[in-house]
Design a protein around this motif. Structure first.
Motif, PDB file in Angstrom:
ATOM      1  N   ASP A 147      -2.915  -9.699   2.566  1.00 48.12           N
ATOM      2  CA  ASP A 147      -4.490 -10.072   3.640  1.00 48.12           C
ATOM      3  C   ASP A 147      -4.474 -10.745   2.478  1.00 48.12           C
ATOM      4  N   HIS A 160      -4.467 -11.672   7.869  1.00 52.11           N
ATOM      5  CA  HIS A 160      -3.056 -10.448   7.886  1.00 52.11           C
ATOM      6  C   HIS A 160      -1.737 -11.291   7.954  1.00 52.11           C
ATOM      7  N   ARG A 203       0.699  -1.496  -0.249  1.00 50.42           N
ATOM      8  CA  ARG A 203       0.312   0.315   0.212  1.00 50.42           C
ATOM      9  C   ARG A 203       0.615   1.228  -0.256  1.00 50.42           C
ATOM     10  N   HIS A 228       2.361  -2.985   5.502  1.00 52.67           N
ATOM     11  CA  HIS A 228       2.071  -2.946   4.456  1.00 52.67           C
ATOM     12  C   HIS A 228       2.379  -1.810   3.471  1.00 52.67           C
ATOM     13  N   GLU A 282      -6.781 -10.290  13.167  1.00 52.75           N
ATOM     14  CA  GLU A 282      -6.847 -10.402  11.905  1.00 52.75           C
ATOM     15  C   GLU A 282      -6.440 -11.879  11.375  1.00 52.75           C
TER      16      GLU A 282
HETATM   17 ZN    ZN Z   1      -3.063  -6.470   6.846  1.00 46.23          ZN
END
Ligand code: ZN
Length: 159
Positions: A110, A139, A69, A103, A136
């Motif tokens: 993910d 992840h 990201r 990320h 999560e």
């Molecule tokens: Zn993540």
């Protein structure tokens, strides 16, 4: 890619869990043209590709719903989460800052695909892949120790 970003942002704004966003098919771990995949650390990308191949042999399709990201996108996710959860402290349980997110440096993925998160939670350590956060399941990061064991789960991203 744009559709994935929009879908995730919408899901977060609406307060849906990211697992709902994982209903988006995501990108193939082999799709280097997708910046979410192409921007990953090569070691992590290779591990996910190998895991996806093994999962496929057991009938589980594994995709990447979010990989690399940009710092700007990570900030947008955090800003959206602050709106959703009401405070920065609450948002940080689900979304890291751009400075802290793995990320943003291409060292976290993910995963999506029906059952893929559970499969990777059970089998990921064979590929060096570990679930990191208790809240999560989707992840994963390269995090096994020298003996191939994953570290204990952290409660959440704010830990
Ligand atoms: Zn993540």
């Amino acid at each position: 890619m744009r559709a994935v970003i929009v879908a995730m942002a919408v899901a977060i704004v609406l307060g849906a869990s990211p697992a709902t966003a994982a209903a988006d098919p995501g990108a193939s771990p082999l799709d280097l043209a997708d910046p979410s995949v192409g921007g990953l650390d090569p070691a992590l990308r290779t591990a996910v590709q190998n895991a996806a191949t093994a999962a496929a042999s057991e009938g589980v399709t594994m995709t990447i719903t979010s990989g690399w990201r940009s710092p700007q996108f990570q900030q947008q996710l955090l800003d959206d989460a602050v709106v959703t959860y009401g405070s920065l402290a609450a948002a940080r349980r689900y979304v890291q800052t751009p400075e802290m997110s793995k990320h943003v440096i291409g060292q976290a993925v993910d995963v999506g695909g029906t059952g893929a998160d559970q499969w990777l939670d059970a089998n990921g350590s064979r590929f060096g892949l570990c679930r990191i956060y208790a809240n999560e399941i989707w992840h994963f990061e390269l995090a096994t120790d020298a003996t191939g064991v994953c570290p204990p789960l952290l409660p959440d991203a704010a830990s």
